[in-house]
Design an enzyme around this catalytic site. Structure first.
Site, PDB file in Angstrom:
ATOM      1  N   GLU A 166     -10.254   5.953   6.130  1.00 50.36           N
ATOM      2  CA  GLU A 166      -8.916   5.434   5.828  1.00 50.36           C
ATOM      3  C   GLU A 166      -8.210   6.306   4.794  1.00 50.36           C
ATOM      4  O   GLU A 166      -7.751   5.840   3.751  1.00 50.36           O
ATOM      5  CB  GLU A 166      -8.992   3.978   5.365  1.00 50.36           C
ATOM      6  CG  GLU A 166      -9.461   3.030   6.461  1.00 50.36           C
ATOM      7  CD  GLU A 166      -9.421   1.562   6.063  1.00 50.36           C
ATOM      8  OE1 GLU A 166      -9.314   0.715   6.952  1.00 50.36           O
ATOM      9  OE2 GLU A 166      -9.485   1.275   4.838  1.00 50.36           O
ATOM     10  N   GLU A 323     -11.835  -0.247  13.452  1.00 48.10           N
ATOM     11  CA  GLU A 323     -12.166  -1.407  12.614  1.00 48.10           C
ATOM     12  C   GLU A 323     -11.239  -2.566  12.944  1.00 48.10           C
ATOM     13  O   GLU A 323     -10.044  -2.371  13.207  1.00 48.10           O
ATOM     14  CB  GLU A 323     -12.003  -1.104  11.118  1.00 48.10           C
ATOM     15  CG  GLU A 323     -13.033  -0.185  10.509  1.00 48.10           C
ATOM     16  CD  GLU A 323     -12.829  -0.043   9.007  1.00 48.10           C
ATOM     17  OE1 GLU A 323     -12.217  -0.956   8.400  1.00 48.10           O
ATOM     18  OE2 GLU A 323     -13.254   0.972   8.442  1.00 48.10           O
ATOM     19  N   PHE A 373     -16.874 -11.236   0.833  1.00 52.13           N
ATOM     20  CA  PHE A 373     -16.334 -12.359   1.597  1.00 52.13           C
ATOM     21  C   PHE A 373     -15.552 -11.893   2.826  1.00 52.13           C
ATOM     22  O   PHE A 373     -14.863 -12.689   3.460  1.00 52.13           O
ATOM     23  CB  PHE A 373     -15.451 -13.242   0.707  1.00 52.13           C
ATOM     24  CG  PHE A 373     -16.249 -13.983  -0.333  1.00 52.13           C
ATOM     25  CD1 PHE A 373     -17.278 -14.845   0.036  1.00 52.13           C
ATOM     26  CD2 PHE A 373     -15.984 -13.809  -1.681  1.00 52.13           C
ATOM     27  CE1 PHE A 373     -18.023 -15.518  -0.920  1.00 52.13           C
ATOM     28  CE2 PHE A 373     -16.717 -14.490  -2.651  1.00 52.13           C
ATOM     29  CZ  PHE A 373     -17.746 -15.344  -2.267  1.00 52.13           C
ATOM     30  N   HIS A 374     -15.663 -10.615   3.151  1.00 47.84           N
ATOM     31  CA  HIS A 374     -15.073 -10.093   4.389  1.00 47.84           C
ATOM     32  C   HIS A 374     -16.008 -10.431   5.538  1.00 47.84           C
ATOM     33  O   HIS A 374     -17.215 -10.230   5.465  1.00 47.84           O
ATOM     34  CB  HIS A 374     -14.896  -8.575   4.274  1.00 47.84           C
ATOM     35  CG  HIS A 374     -14.027  -7.965   5.326  1.00 47.84           C
ATOM     36  ND1 HIS A 374     -14.364  -7.958   6.656  1.00 47.84           N
ATOM     37  CD2 HIS A 374     -12.827  -7.332   5.222  1.00 47.84           C
ATOM     38  CE1 HIS A 374     -13.412  -7.333   7.333  1.00 47.84           C
ATOM     39  NE2 HIS A 374     -12.467  -6.954   6.481  1.00 47.84           N
TER      40      HIS A 374
END
Length: 692
Positions: A166, A323, A373-374
């Site tokens: 990214e 992704e 928490f993804h």
């Protein structure tokens, strides 16, 4: 144990990569084995086989594991994991590991840290803590790439190289002294002389004239608004600077490997710092990361737009979804979990629009770190979960869709999209900060999407000859060549819709004099004397003029955000303002240009009016409709080629949908005669009996 490529002979640097060959739709994920132990790795590869995962990205953030101290390399973990994946038939998308520098590097060389536009430093502890123009960072990063590429360049598991990660997500715009020096070199190459730079930037305003290159700096924050030409060029430079960094890593890889090289783009509503039209030809295969953005009113339609734009970057061909999330992300103010079936619908919407890989971040949900928490393919709750069962089901579904590989999306309507227009149009000191480029693009796209029309998203430099209709929303900056391409398309019989705030400036952000919309005045047959933006939340009523407009403008048609003092110069008025200071002034016009027609929208129509207008315009232009009108709850897209045709039907709604169809339905394996019912929340893909 695999023997490193360094003992097998290097590949000639000039040798081109082999194509990224797809025998079916890849199903994959990011994998971070350094967060786990060998026992978990052994379980992971078995679960990957169970779910159908066959392409795994590794070593994306591996630098501190591979080089724990400067010049000391340890490939034990990576060797083991690559061999383990390979032994279970799982291909590797191998990262170069350079996305985030290790702490020892930023400690020893704090000068590589990026500076924000206020001149303050951003430190390590997050990710991408490096300045793209730092020669020290590049030296160390390329040294690592050399080690990784030499070791694994010929490994049979490696199907794809993944440069960094990214690029520019956080550090695209750096304002330090290394960047200033690189910016000056870029400007000198672009303009040739300081006089040409002064002319391009209009530095006679506010006593900004430069006498030497050394006086030019990055556009750090000022007490007032900044020079718009400087800011625009800094965006261009920053995109080129990171592209140059990508090419530097690619060149190292190419010395040791013929495997295709790419990096993951970020085609999304909230990241705009890289001009991917200039990047697309540099990668061997276009790859994109996309996450539903619940800060938007309609995240599912934005997903479709991003997928169509990714296909545009791939020149209409296949691309890879590198992704996405199985459920919630962790970085939005409210991280919304996906409903059962939503992950599958999202995934197949990308496939319908050209993706030939469906990958996720990440394989196993992290226990620690910023993204703990993804969501992931394997959630914290393990495999006895609704999510895991959908992961397995999605893998099986993708296998049943393998035969669509090699077909192309069918579309005869396009939207022109420009990162340069985005940068310039959203710059400081503009007529209304409430008018945002990407929102105007999305508004045009949504109107077409609601009509069941598939849209290509293309560059203003693209060949338009294959389209029936080209829509040009808020294309504030346009070159003479780009304007001529659109005019030529219309003159040859095409149709176009141009919206307000288009054609205003040239490539130097210099206003085109003589009246707005500048570059498009002759094409549109109008002249605008003055902008008259209106406050957010306020509207102005529109009155139809003539039979065509009366058909299109049903109900209480209104405009928002923008009005203009417009006069006709050959065009005909189809609607005017029916209240306010511009009562009676044309708001929507149509002009014959050569053998084609050019429509102009001088205001932002309300969504219902926009759809009504586009229905009339697309019908007039003969645009192909892929599916029925709807409120964004139904997607219908066709892919065709090699004497095959497939229709994707994605039902986002809570009621069943009946569609006329004949053929074979791939998801359920059923023969379809005359009619197909698509259950609420389901996806169906029909191999059609006939190709029209």
């Amino acid at each position: 144990m695999y023997t490193p490529a360094a003992t097998q002979g290097d590949v000639d640097e000039a040798t081109r990569a082999t194509p990224f060959v797809q025998t079916g739709i890849a199903y994959g994920c990011d994998y971070n084995p350094e967060q786990w132990g060998p026992d978990v790795w052994a379980e992971d590869v078995l679960l990957m086989q169970q779910s159908g995962v066959d392409l795994v990205a590794i070593n994306i953030f591996g630098w501190s594991s591979l080089e724990p101290r400067q010049g000391e390399y340890d490939f034990t973990l990576l060797d083991t994991v690559i061999d383990l994946l390979h032994s279970h038939g799982i291909r590797v998308n191998l990262g170069t590991g350079t996305s985030s520098p290790p702490p020892w590097l930023t400690t020893a060389h704090p000068e590589i840290l990026p500076q924000a536009e206020d001149g303050t430093t951003r430190y390590s502890g997050g990710r991408q803590a490096w300045c793209p123009s730092s020669p020290v960072f590049r030296e160390h990063a390329l040294r690592l790439v050399e080690q990784v590429a030499r070791r694994y360049g010929a490994h049979p598991a490696v199907a794809l190289w993944h440069v960094s990660n990214e690029l520019g997500c956080h550090n695209a715009l750096c304002y330090d002294d290394d960047t200033a020096a690189a910016f000056r070199r870029w400007l000198e190459a672009r303009y040739g002389s300081i006089a040409a730079l002064n002319a391009a930037w209009g530095t006679s305003f506010w006593s900004q004239r430069y006498g030497a290159w050394g006086e030019v700096h990055t556009p750090r924050l000022t007490l007032s608004s900044r020079n718009p030409g400087q800011v625009l060029d800094f965006h261009r430079f920053s995109s080129d600077e990171l592209l140059g960094y990508y090419r530097a890593e690619e060149a190292v890889i190419r010395r040791h490997s013929r495997v295709p090289v790419t990096t993951n783009f970020m085609v999304t509503a909230h990241i705009r710092n890289l001009d991917y039209w200039s990047w697309a030809s540099a990668v061997d295969v276009v790859a994109n990361d996309h996450y539903l953005d619940h800060r938007l009113d309609d995240p599912t339609t934005e997903l479709a737009f991003a997928a169509d734009l990714s296909r545009g970057l791939a020149n209409g061909g296949a691309w890879l979804l590198m992704e996405q999330a199985t459920s919630a992300v962790n970085w939005q103010p409210l991280n919304v979990a996906k409903a059962p079936g939503e992950m599958t619908r999202n995934s197949l919407s990308h496939v319908a629009r050209g993706a030939e890989a469906v990958c996720f971040f990440q394989w196993r949900a992290s226990q620690q770190g910023s993204e703990k928490f993804h969501s992931a393919l394997v959630p914290h709750s393990g495999t006895d979960t609704v999510l895991w069962r959908e992961v397995v089901e999605l893998g099986a579904t993708l296998d049943r869709l393998d035969e669509v590989v090699g077909t192309r999306v069918v579309a005869d309507c396009a939207i022109l999209f420009s990162w340069e227009a985005w940068w310039a149009g959203d710059n400081e000191s503009r007529p209304s900060t409430s008018v945002k480029y990407i929102e105007q693009v999305h508004a045009a796209y949504t109107a077409l999407h609601r009509l069941g029309i598939t849209v290509d998203i293309v560059s203003p430099d693209a060949d338009l000859s294959g389209y029936r209709l080209v829509v040009v929303p808020a294309l504030y900056l346009v070159t003479d060549t780009q304007a001529d391409l659109l005019a030529g398309f219309v003159a040859a019989g095409g149709h176009t819709v141009v919206t307000f705030y288009s054609g205003i400036v040239d490539e130097d952000d210099r206003v085109r004099l003589g009246g707005y919309p500048g570059a498009f005045r002759t094409l549109l047959g109008i002249t605008v004397e003055e902008f008259a933006p209106i406050a957010p939340g306020r509207t102005v009523r529109l009155a139809a003029i003539g039979a065509i407009a009366e058909t299109a403008l049903t109900g209480d048609a209104t405009g928002t955000l923008w009005t203009e003092r417009l006069r006709l110069a050959g065009a005909e008025a189809l609607a005017s303002y029916s209240e306010g200071p511009l009562t009676g002034v044309p708001a929507i016009t149509r002009n014959s240009h050569g053998d084609g027609t050019a429509w102009y929208l001088a205001t932002a129509p309300d969504p219902a009016t926009y759809r009504d207008l586009m229905r009339t315009i697309t019908t007039t232009a003969g645009v192909t409709v892929a599916g029925p009108e709807n409120d964004g709850l139904l997607e219908v897209v066709r892919r065709a080629g090699n004497d095959r045709s497939y229709r994707f039907i994605i039902n986002h709604g809570d009621t069943d949908v009946d569609m006329g169809a004949n053929g074979f339905e791939l998801v359920t394996g059923a023969d379809i005669i005359r009619s197909l019912r698509v259950p609420a929340g389901a996806v169906r893909v029909i191999r059609e009996d006939t190709i029209s």
